[in-house]
Design an enzyme around this catalytic site. Structure first.
Site, short mmCIF file in Angstrom:
data_model
loop_
_atom_site.label_atom_id
_atom_site.label_comp_id
_atom_site.label_asym_id
_atom_site.label_seq_id
_atom_site.Cartn_x
_atom_site.Cartn_y
_atom_site.Cartn_z
N LEU A 16 0.83 -1.21 0.00
CA LEU A 16 0.00 0.00 0.00
C LEU A 16 0.86 1.26 0.00
CD1 LEU A 16 -2.91 -0.77 2.49
CD2 LEU A 16 -2.95 -0.83 0.00
N CYS A 382 29.36 -0.29 -9.87
CA CYS A 382 29.85 -1.49 -9.17
C CYS A 382 30.16 -2.60 -10.17
CB CYS A 382 28.87 -1.90 -8.07
SG CYS A 382 29.71 -2.79 -6.76
N ARG A 463 32.69 -7.48 -3.16
CA ARG A 463 33.81 -8.29 -2.68
C ARG A 463 35.01 -8.19 -3.61
NH1 ARG A 463 31.27 -11.56 1.04
NH2 ARG A 463 29.14 -12.06 0.46
N HIS A 508 28.29 2.94 -4.93
CA HIS A 508 26.88 3.09 -5.33
C HIS A 508 26.41 4.52 -5.12
CE1 HIS A 508 25.90 -1.21 -5.87
NE2 HIS A 508 26.90 -1.37 -5.02
N GLU A 510 23.93 6.01 -6.35
CA GLU A 510 22.47 6.12 -6.29
C GLU A 510 21.95 6.16 -4.86
OE1 GLU A 510 24.22 3.47 -7.16
OE2 GLU A 510 23.27 1.58 -6.57
N1 GLN Z 1 29.73 -8.87 -7.77
C1 GLN Z 1 30.59 -7.74 -7.67
C2 GLN Z 1 31.43 -7.78 -6.39
O1 GLN Z 1 31.09 -8.44 -5.44
C3 GLN Z 1 29.84 -6.43 -7.77
C4 GLN Z 1 28.91 -6.18 -6.64
C5 GLN Z 1 27.89 -5.11 -6.93
O2 GLN Z 1 27.64 -4.76 -8.08
N2 GLN Z 1 27.25 -4.58 -5.89
O3 GLN Z 1 32.45 -7.13 -6.33
#
Ligand code: GLN
Length: 552
Positions: A16, A382, A463, A508, A510
């Site tokens: 909702l 990423c 990672r 990131h 965003e």
């Molecule tokens: N799989 C990639 C990593 O672990 C990118 C991770 C992602 O895009 N958040 O480094």
């Protein structure tokens, strides 16, 4: 003034938009000078959503302190311009984890440990923690799930007790419910709401305010009926009608007087609301001068919630650029070098999305190559940045077999490799490189131009990273390492020079775009895409619709 607690429950059905209502109320209170935060209580047993797949849960929202949280926290940050943290998201899993850890330490002094009082006490202490920090006038608590669910019961009971403990004058209960329109009967129906309030009341929680989601305006008769059968005052029946944009909801809630009722009931001291900036933003979102198409290439594109913050960041950046960004969702699995030109033919920018695992990587590489070779603005986030690096290593540096060890452990040129400190980690939960890290920008870069400052901080969740032993090959062949983490010498941003806009970021961005502070990289990427669209006649002007102020 002691901290006030507003509990928001949901009834009848999920989806909702409880998160948006909480964020909208929060925005209205902030606009009146109050210090507000929002906490989400999630009734599932996962300790956090970090281990859930995007189809299950949508985006995992990462906070500055590296907590992996529910995507509603993204709405809270975007609407309120606040920073949330681990304390803003609590799950049943975490509550039980904490209680069981304490039990193992002998903290319960030989008592039988039970849902009531131990689990409910733990829930209360998590809620009170934010209030007791002394940082907030108001804490809004969104209770996940739908009233009547078995797993919501301990939360409702904890709220009942908490209202009693901190005093009713310091708390408020808002129930978000549905008033469906039955086309066959040509009527709005109040029965589901009556049942939902009844269920809530049976658990000892009588709502003070009802927010009614509806597709049709609620007339006086319906409002009276809801008020009478649900035991609330007429002015506490708030209509929440479908909006053109989620960002319009605070304005609609203000018109309905939600904030006014909350302020009166909690006796909050406020000043005149200032929503000028917000109104200007909604105006820009609802009345853009034109539109462009940007491709979002990803693996989970059937499920748009997986990329929630990216979608919102495009809305913010579009408003700044006076243009609507239509996201063209491109499933990376179906893309290849042969069809990429056709699939991306009328797009003005390419964003390759974050993700995990090898599925669809070839499609992502094809999209990167297409954007790089054809001078189409490109933004890699990423995994998208890692793909940009792999593509460059293969097609420009001539390392054909180059790859990330995430997809091929035996590659001769592991240009993306697992981070040193990740190698021996076996647990999946909360173990990535998470949260806020510093990055220093190269002053000649596009990124520096966008940010306008040399030192930035952005949030991470990964990672793998650019391999420091092999990165010389990238720079020898012209790629720019435009941003570096100073403490660990990690590559955070790459750029391709001589291209209109080709930026890949390991973090990131965003996650930090808000209405009042649209993210500079998104703003700049949309600007470059708009320029590209105009030069290739891909830009479509739009007719202006009615302004926000006179939408009646
Ligand atoms: N799989 C990639 C990593 O672990 C990118 C991770 C992602 O895009 N958040 O480094």
């Amino acid at each position: 003034m002691s901290t006030k607690y507003i509990f928001v429950t949901g009834g009848v059905t999920s989806s909702l938009g409880k998160g948006i209502i909480c964020a909208s109320l929060g925005r209205l209170l902030v606009a009146q000078g109050l210090k507000v935060t929002i906490q989400k209580l999630d009734p599932y047993i996962n300790v956090d959503p970090g281990t859930m797949n995007p189809y299950e849960h949508g985006e995992v929202y990462v906070t500055d302190d590296g907590a992996e949280t529910d995507l509603d926290l993204g709405h809270y940050e975007r609407f309120l311009d606040i920073k949330t943290s681990q304390s803003n998201n609590v799950t049943t899993g975490r509550i039980y984890y904490d209680v069981i850890s304490k039990e193992r330490q002998g903290a319960y002094l030989g008592k039988t440990v039970q849902v009531i009082p131990h689990i409910t006490d733990e829930i209360q202490s998590h809620v009170l923690k934010l209030g007791q920090s002394g940082n907030y006038d108001v804490v809004i608590i969104e209770i996940g799930g739908t009233v009547g669910d078995i797993e919501s019961l301990p939360y409702i009971e904890a709220v009942r007790q908490l209202r009693y403990n901190v005093g009713r004058q310091n708390t408020l209960s808002i129930h978000l419910t549905l008033v469906p329109y039955l086309a066959a009967a040509g009527e709005l129906k109040t029965k589901p709401t009556q049942h939902s309030v009844k269920t809530l009341s049976e658990s000892g929680l009588q709502p003070d305010i009802l927010v009614c989601r509806t597709e049709q305006p609620l007339d006086e008769t319906i409002r009276r009926k809801v008020a009478q059968f649900c035991n609330v005052d007429l002015e506490d029946v708030i209509e929440s009608i479908d909006a053109r944009s989620i960002y319009e909801v605070p304005l609609l809630m203000q018109e309905e007087g939600l904030d006014k009722r909350v302020i009166e009931k909690l006796k909050l001291e406020t000043k005149e609301p200032n929503l000028d900036n917000w109104i200007g933003f909604v105006e820009a979102v609802c009345n853009p001068s034109g539109e462009i198409n940007i491709a979002l290439v990803g693996k989970y594109v059937e499920h748009h919630d997986s990329y929630k913050s990216i979608v919102e960041a495009f809305i913010h950046a579009g408003a700044v650029n006076d243009c609507k960004v239509n996201i063209r969702w491109i499933q990376s699995d179906i893309l290849n070098r042969k069809n990429v030109a056709e699939e991306l033919k009328d797009i003005s920018g390419v964003l390759v999305a974050p993700g995990f695992g090898g599925r669809g990587i070839d499609g992502k590489l094809a999209a990167v190559e297409h954007a790089r070779v054809n001078n189409i603005p490109f933004f890699g986030i990423c995994l998208g940045m890692q793909c940009a690096v792999i593509e460059y290593a293969r097609n420009v540096c001539g390392w054909e077999d180059s790859n990330s060890t995430e997809f091929n452990e035996d590659t001769e040129y592991p240009i993306i490799d697992i981070m040193h400190d990740q190698k021996d980690i076996e647990n999946m939960g909360g173990t990535m490189r998470l949260g806020k890290y510093a990055c220093k920008l190269d002053k000649s870069s596009k990124a520096y131009e966008a940010y306008g400052t040399e030192n930035i901080e952005e949030r991470h969740r990964h990672r793998y990273e650019v391999n420091n032993n092999l990165r010389y090959k990238l720079t020898e062949n012209g790629m720019i390492l435009a941003g570096m983490n100073p403490e660990r010498d990690l590559v955070e941003i790459v750029e391709v020079p001589g291209h209109p806009w080709f930026v890949g970021v390991q973090f990131h961005p965003e996650l930090k775009s808000t209405v009042n502070n649209p993210h500079q990289l998104f703003v700049d990427f949309v600007k470059a895409s708009l320029k590209h669209a105009k030069s290739l006649k891909l830009y479509k002007p739009l007719k202006k619709t009615k302004a926000v102020a006179d939408k009646s």
